[in-house]
Design a protein around this motif. Structure first.
Motif, PDB file in Angstrom:
ATOM      1  N   LEU A 235      31.871  29.811  37.505  1.00  0.00           N
ATOM      2  CA  LEU A 235      33.014  30.654  37.849  1.00  0.00           C
ATOM      3  C   LEU A 235      34.313  30.060  37.310  1.00  0.00           C
ATOM      4  CD1 LEU A 235      32.033  31.607  41.511  1.00  0.00           C
ATOM      5  CD2 LEU A 235      32.283  33.201  39.597  1.00  0.00           C
ATOM      6  N   ALA A 236      34.446  28.741  37.405  1.00  0.00           N
ATOM      7  CA  ALA A 236      35.646  28.087  36.879  1.00  0.00           C
ATOM      8  C   ALA A 236      35.736  28.254  35.359  1.00  0.00           C
ATOM      9  CB  ALA A 236      35.644  26.603  37.260  1.00  0.00           C
ATOM     10  N   VAL A 237      34.600  28.123  34.680  1.00  0.00           N
ATOM     11  CA  VAL A 237      34.581  28.316  33.227  1.00  0.00           C
ATOM     12  C   VAL A 237      34.930  29.761  32.875  1.00  0.00           C
ATOM     13  CG1 VAL A 237      33.073  28.381  31.192  1.00  0.00           C
ATOM     14  CG2 VAL A 237      32.978  26.428  32.751  1.00  0.00           C
ATOM     15  N   ASP A 238      34.341  30.719  33.604  1.00  0.00           N
ATOM     16  CA  ASP A 238      34.652  32.135  33.356  1.00  0.00           C
ATOM     17  C   ASP A 238      36.133  32.420  33.566  1.00  0.00           C
ATOM     18  OD1 ASP A 238      32.061  32.712  32.688  1.00  0.00           O
ATOM     19  OD2 ASP A 238      31.510  33.556  34.643  1.00  0.00           O
ATOM     20  N   PHE A 239      36.708  31.785  34.572  1.00  0.00           N
ATOM     21  CA  PHE A 239      38.141  31.966  34.813  1.00  0.00           C
ATOM     22  C   PHE A 239      38.956  31.472  33.622  1.00  0.00           C
ATOM     23  CE2 PHE A 239      42.077  29.803  36.074  1.00  0.00           C
ATOM     24  CZ  PHE A 239      42.832  30.914  36.443  1.00  0.00           C
ATOM     25  N   PHE A 240      38.643  30.290  33.121  1.00  0.00           N
ATOM     26  CA  PHE A 240      39.427  29.749  32.016  1.00  0.00           C
ATOM     27  C   PHE A 240      39.260  30.565  30.734  1.00  0.00           C
ATOM     28  CE2 PHE A 240      40.438  26.020  34.510  1.00  0.00           C
ATOM     29  CZ  PHE A 240      41.684  25.683  34.007  1.00  0.00           C
ATOM     30  N   LYS A 241      38.135  31.218  30.597  1.00  0.00           N
ATOM     31  CA  LYS A 241      37.973  32.113  29.449  1.00  0.00           C
ATOM     32  C   LYS A 241      38.936  33.292  29.524  1.00  0.00           C
ATOM     33  CE  LYS A 241      33.107  31.067  28.459  1.00  0.00           C
ATOM     34  NZ  LYS A 241      31.719  31.610  28.459  1.00  0.00           N
ATOM     35  N   ARG A 242      39.441  33.580  30.719  1.00  0.00           N
ATOM     36  CA  ARG A 242      40.363  34.695  30.920  1.00  0.00           C
ATOM     37  C   ARG A 242      41.835  34.284  30.791  1.00  0.00           C
ATOM     38  NH1 ARG A 242      37.870  38.735  35.459  1.00  0.00           N
ATOM     39  NH2 ARG A 242      35.667  38.562  34.863  1.00  0.00           N
ATOM     40  N   VAL A 243      42.088  33.007  30.573  1.00  0.00           N
ATOM     41  CA  VAL A 243      43.475  32.545  30.490  1.00  0.00           C
ATOM     42  C   VAL A 243      44.261  33.244  29.379  1.00  0.00           C
ATOM     43  CG1 VAL A 243      44.924  30.535  29.959  1.00  0.00           C
ATOM     44  CG2 VAL A 243      43.135  30.362  31.694  1.00  0.00           C
ATOM     45  N   PRO A 244      43.706  33.435  28.167  1.00  0.00           N
ATOM     46  CA  PRO A 244      44.463  34.194  27.160  1.00  0.00           C
ATOM     47  C   PRO A 244      44.834  35.601  27.626  1.00  0.00           C
ATOM     48  CG  PRO A 244      42.684  32.997  26.101  1.00  0.00           C
ATOM     49  CD  PRO A 244      42.464  32.860  27.580  1.00  0.00           C
TER      50      PRO A 244
END
Length: 306
Positions: A120-129
């Motif tokens: 979930l944390a990785v998926d969140f960071f993929k959404r940062v852009p």
């Protein structure tokens, strides 16, 4: 005499402590004792503040890390936030409805919970852009819409509306990933800082501008389109909450279509209420029914729309 008084005070303190400890044993929700089963507010706030550094690398100065190379600084910040966010998500998964329906969440530290939290944390960071794109549109809308703004730097560093909407943008992506509790902790931190209360479940389009901002409330099932401008004291809320928690999960809040302006003190309520595209809602108007696109609603004519 003095020793007797001190001994009596100590005895009373022991009695009071025992009474409170006995009160903890009643099995109520407030009697929960394990603090390690709750996400830590201070850690979540630290995550938010470090995310602001990541979203605005040239605006928020971080005093923890000293790097001459920006890429190294951002890399360390991301690693820091990733670690702490994973840890907090793992704790928050205790409150996942799906896991509860299966008989309760795994214990903290369980391998499955840790792996899920990390994913979930990785998926969140993929959404940062995506988050940065939305924040940039909010910044542009604020600059375009406020003649008092001298420059965009002033807006980033000073405007509570942009701060609140930015933290909402962060929290909303976590909410969309079904992370329990943490998104709400983030937006309530923003609420405490700015006086602006946006539920992370609300859906808000690009170029969102809150002018002044103080006292704005946006409910959890609100849908707000693009290029919407809202002034201080506006409520986008539920028509009635008398049924209490039985309403959880139902559509209770209005839809605000594109290019709508809502002036200060207006209240727009109800899950079936739609404010049509391009409408202007005047100050202190109270609306519980839809208005057509291009409407001009003020205190004098609002009865026509009820």
């Amino acid at each position: 005499m003095e020793n007797q008084m001190r001994d009596k005070a100590e005895e009373q303190l022991k009695e009071i402590t025992q009474e409170i400890m006995d009160d903890y044993r009643q099995g109520r929700d407030i009697d929960k004792m394990n603090v390690f089963e709750q996400p830590e507010r201070d850690v979540v706030v630290d995550i938010v503040n470090k995310m602001l550094n990541i979203l605005f690398p040239g605006y928020y100065r971080d005093k923890t890390y000293k790097f001459f190379n920006l890429e190294n600084k951002i890399s360390v910040l991301i690693e820091d936030v990733m670690y702490n966010l994973t840890d907090q998500i793992a704790i928050a998964l205790e409150y996942d409805d799906e896991l509860r329906s299966l008989g309760g969440a795994p214990l903290m530290g369980d391998a499955c919970t840790s792996v899920r939290a990390q994913m979930l944390a990785v998926d969140f960071f993929k959404r940062v852009p995506k988050i940065r794109h939305m924040v940039n549109t909010d910044l542009q809308a604020t600059f375009d819409g406020d003649p008092a703004a001298d420059n965009k730097e002033e807006i980033v560093l000073c405007y509570p509306g942009l701060l609140a909407s930015t933290i909402y943008r962060i929290a909303h992506e976590l909410y969309e990933l079904n992370v329990p509790i943490i998104p709400r902790m983030m937006t309530e931190y923003a609420h405490n800082m700015t006086g602006i209360d946006i539920h992370p479940g609300a859906t808000i389009g690009e170029y969102f501008f809150m002018d002044h901002g103080t006292g704005i409330v946006v409910g959890s099932t609100s849908i707000i389109g693009e290029h919407v401008k809202i002034y201080q004291g506006v409520t986008i809320g539920a028509l009635s909450t008398s049924a209490g928690h039985a309403l959880h999960g139902t559509r209770r809040h209005p839809t605000i279509e594109d290019n709508v302006t809502i002036y200060s003190g207006a209240s727009i309520l109800g899950g079936e209420t739609v404010i049509g595209e391009g409408s202007i809602i005047g100050g202190n108007v109270f609306l519980t029914s839809s208005v057509k696109p291009g409407s001009r609603v003020n205190m004098q004519n609002q009865e026509e729309f009820i």
